[in-house]
Design a protein around this motif. Structure first.
Motif, short mmCIF file in Angstrom:
data_model
loop_
_atom_site.label_atom_id
_atom_site.label_comp_id
_atom_site.label_asym_id
_atom_site.label_seq_id
_atom_site.Cartn_x
_atom_site.Cartn_y
_atom_site.Cartn_z
N CYS A 161 2.25 4.67 8.71
CA CYS A 161 2.31 4.49 7.25
C CYS A 161 0.95 4.10 6.68
O CYS A 161 0.55 4.59 5.62
CB CYS A 161 3.35 3.44 6.89
N SER A 179 -1.98 4.86 7.89
CA SER A 179 -2.85 6.03 7.94
C SER A 179 -2.47 7.07 6.89
O SER A 179 -3.35 7.71 6.30
CB SER A 179 -2.82 6.65 9.33
N ILE A 180 -1.19 7.25 6.66
CA ILE A 180 -0.75 8.20 5.63
C ILE A 180 -1.21 7.73 4.26
O ILE A 180 -1.68 8.52 3.44
CB ILE A 180 0.78 8.38 5.68
N GLU A 181 -1.10 6.42 4.01
CA GLU A 181 -1.50 5.90 2.71
C GLU A 181 -3.00 6.10 2.46
O GLU A 181 -3.43 6.38 1.35
CB GLU A 181 -1.18 4.42 2.61
N ASN A 219 -4.80 8.50 3.82
CA ASN A 219 -5.12 9.91 4.08
C ASN A 219 -6.09 10.05 5.25
O ASN A 219 -7.02 10.86 5.21
CB ASN A 219 -5.68 10.60 2.84
N ILE A 274 -3.38 9.47 11.43
CA ILE A 274 -2.04 10.07 11.41
C ILE A 274 -1.72 10.67 12.78
O ILE A 274 -0.62 10.46 13.31
CB ILE A 274 -1.93 11.13 10.30
#
Length: 77
Positions: free
Chosen positions: A34, A36-38, A40, A45
């Motif tokens: 989460c 890493s997704i936030e 980018n 990810i």
């Protein structure tokens, strides 16, 4: 997703330690993904997905130690 990350960051130390035990450590792998997704972060990810696979085997020990010593899990962000 920011609320989830903040919730994990603001947990009491004992709750973080309990979630780092074998079998429950998958929670920290999802937390890393989460984060890493936030941000980018493509490398994060990919590593986050790999952590979900290898977390029960290796990372629970690393997570437990880093939470006890630093109060947070180790990640590349």
């Amino acid at each position: 997703m920011r609320e989830l990350i903040d919730a994990f960051d603001n947990m009491p130390l004992i709750a973080k330690i309990i979630l780092a035990l074998p079998g429950l450590d998958i929670v920290w792998a999802v937390y890393r993904l989460c984060r890493s997704i936030e941000k980018n972060n493509a490398v994060g990810i990919v590593l986050g997905v790999l952590m979900i696979i290898i977390c029960p085997v290796i990372m629970w020990i690393v997570d437990l130690i880093t939470i006890i010593v630093y109060g947070k899990v180790l990640w590349i962000d």
